[in-house]
Design a protein around this motif. Structure first.
Motif, PDB file in Angstrom:
ATOM      1  N   PHE A   1       0.831  -1.200   0.000  1.00 32.31           N
ATOM      2  CA  PHE A   1       0.000   0.000   0.000  1.00 32.31           C
ATOM      3  C   PHE A   1       0.862   1.245   0.000  1.00 32.31           C
ATOM      4  N   GLU A   2       0.349   2.296  -0.617  1.00 30.10           N
ATOM      5  CA  GLU A   2       1.001   3.594  -0.560  1.00 30.10           C
ATOM      6  C   GLU A   2       0.065   4.520   0.210  1.00 30.10           C
ATOM      7  N   PHE A   3       0.483   4.884   1.422  1.00 28.80           N
ATOM      8  CA  PHE A   3      -0.367   5.649   2.321  1.00 28.80           C
ATOM      9  C   PHE A   3      -0.108   7.146   2.237  1.00 28.80           C
ATOM     10  N   ASN A   4      -1.154   7.917   2.524  1.00 24.37           N
ATOM     11  CA  ASN A   4      -0.998   9.353   2.742  1.00 24.37           C
ATOM     12  C   ASN A   4      -1.060   9.553   4.254  1.00 24.37           C
ATOM     13  N   PHE A   5       0.045   9.995   4.846  1.00 27.60           N
ATOM     14  CA  PHE A   5       0.109  10.247   6.281  1.00 27.60           C
ATOM     15  C   PHE A   5       0.029  11.744   6.606  1.00 27.60           C
ATOM     16  N   ASP A   6      -0.196  12.577   5.594  1.00 29.01           N
ATOM     17  CA  ASP A   6      -0.252  14.023   5.808  1.00 29.01           C
ATOM     18  C   ASP A   6      -1.705  14.481   5.821  1.00 29.01           C
ATOM     19  N   GLU A   7      -2.259  14.626   7.036  1.00 29.83           N
ATOM     20  CA  GLU A   7      -3.678  14.969   7.169  1.00 29.83           C
ATOM     21  C   GLU A   7      -4.033  16.297   6.512  1.00 29.83           C
ATOM     22  N   LYS A   8      -3.050  17.158   6.300  1.00 29.22           N
ATOM     23  CA  LYS A   8      -3.318  18.451   5.651  1.00 29.22           C
ATOM     24  C   LYS A   8      -3.613  18.287   4.161  1.00 29.22           C
ATOM     25  N   THR A   9      -3.155  17.187   3.569  1.00 32.47           N
ATOM     26  CA  THR A   9      -3.358  16.980   2.133  1.00 32.47           C
ATOM     27  C   THR A   9      -4.345  15.853   1.834  1.00 32.47           C
ATOM     28  N   PHE A  10      -5.045  15.342   2.848  1.00 30.30           N
ATOM     29  CA  PHE A  10      -6.017  14.270   2.619  1.00 30.30           C
ATOM     30  C   PHE A  10      -7.012  14.686   1.544  1.00 30.30           C
ATOM     31  N   LYS A  11      -7.329  13.718   0.670  1.00 32.04           N
ATOM     32  CA  LYS A  11      -8.357  13.942  -0.345  1.00 32.04           C
ATOM     33  C   LYS A  11      -9.097  12.618  -0.565  1.00 32.04           C
ATOM     34  N   VAL A  12     -10.294  12.712  -1.095  1.00 25.94           N
ATOM     35  CA  VAL A  12     -11.096  11.531  -1.393  1.00 25.94           C
ATOM     36  C   VAL A  12     -10.289  10.605  -2.299  1.00 25.94           C
ATOM     37  N   GLY A  13     -10.288   9.321  -1.951  1.00 24.54           N
ATOM     38  CA  GLY A  13      -9.559   8.320  -2.732  1.00 24.54           C
ATOM     39  C   GLY A  13      -8.219   7.944  -2.154  1.00 24.54           C
ATOM     40  N   ASP A  14      -7.708   8.745  -1.208  1.00 23.50           N
ATOM     41  CA  ASP A  14      -6.424   8.416  -0.579  1.00 23.50           C
ATOM     42  C   ASP A  14      -6.532   7.139   0.236  1.00 23.50           C
ATOM     43  N   THR A  15      -5.472   6.369   0.261  1.00 27.12           N
ATOM     44  CA  THR A  15      -5.365   5.194   1.115  1.00 27.12           C
ATOM     45  C   THR A  15      -4.699   5.639   2.406  1.00 27.12           C
ATOM     46  N   VAL A  16      -5.317   5.275   3.536  1.00 29.60           N
ATOM     47  CA  VAL A  16      -4.777   5.656   4.835  1.00 29.60           C
ATOM     48  C   VAL A  16      -4.636   4.431   5.734  1.00 29.60           C
ATOM     49  N   SER A  17      -3.710   4.546   6.648  1.00 33.35           N
ATOM     50  CA  SER A  17      -3.587   3.576   7.732  1.00 33.35           C
ATOM     51  C   SER A  17      -4.334   4.197   8.898  1.00 33.35           C
ATOM     52  N   TYR A  18      -5.319   3.463   9.431  1.00 34.25           N
ATOM     53  CA  TYR A  18      -6.079   4.027  10.546  1.00 34.25           C
ATOM     54  C   TYR A  18      -6.014   3.105  11.747  1.00 34.25           C
ATOM     55  N   ARG A  19      -6.336   3.659  12.900  1.00 30.64           N
ATOM     56  CA  ARG A  19      -6.317   2.929  14.169  1.00 30.64           C
ATOM     57  C   ARG A  19      -7.732   2.803  14.688  1.00 30.64           C
ATOM     58  N   VAL A  20      -7.940   1.830  15.570  1.00 30.77           N
ATOM     59  CA  VAL A  20      -9.233   1.636  16.220  1.00 30.77           C
ATOM     60  C   VAL A  20      -8.984   1.617  17.721  1.00 30.77           C
ATOM     61  N   SER A  21      -9.805   2.331  18.462  1.00 28.09           N
ATOM     62  CA  SER A  21      -9.641   2.395  19.915  1.00 28.09           C
ATOM     63  C   SER A  21     -10.075   1.092  20.578  1.00 28.09           C
TER      64      SER A  21
END
Length: 81
Positions: A13-33
């Motif tokens: 996967f190629e992730f976007n880790f820069d929340e300032k540049t998030f856009k629809v379609g980006d792949t992100v790594s997310y956490r669950v509480s």
């Protein structure tokens, strides 16, 4: 996601880790509480708002969305899972 496969194997996967540049379609790594804390999850951003994002976390259930915080690795509340 690093070092989870064979030696020298790259993450698929190629992730976007820069929340300032998030856009629809980006792949992100997310956490669950909660009990899932510490496990990495992969999702696709379907909505990006000023203070939160909506994540599609399961390709087999495209209508199931999770609301996450808008940070480098969004946090989703365990109650949504």
């Amino acid at each position: 996601m690093q070092d989870m496969g064979e030696a020298g194997e790259a993450c698929p996967f190629e992730f976007n880790f820069d929340e300032k540049t998030f856009k629809v379609g980006d792949t992100v790594s997310y956490r669950v509480s909660g009990s899932l804390d510490g496990f990495p999850f992969v999702g696709t951003l379907v909505e990006v708002h000023e203070d939160y994002v909506m994540i599609a976390g399961d390709a087999s259930e495209p209508d199931t969305l999770y609301r996450g915080t808008r940070e480098s690795r969004p946090l989703v509340d365990e109650s949504q899972i």
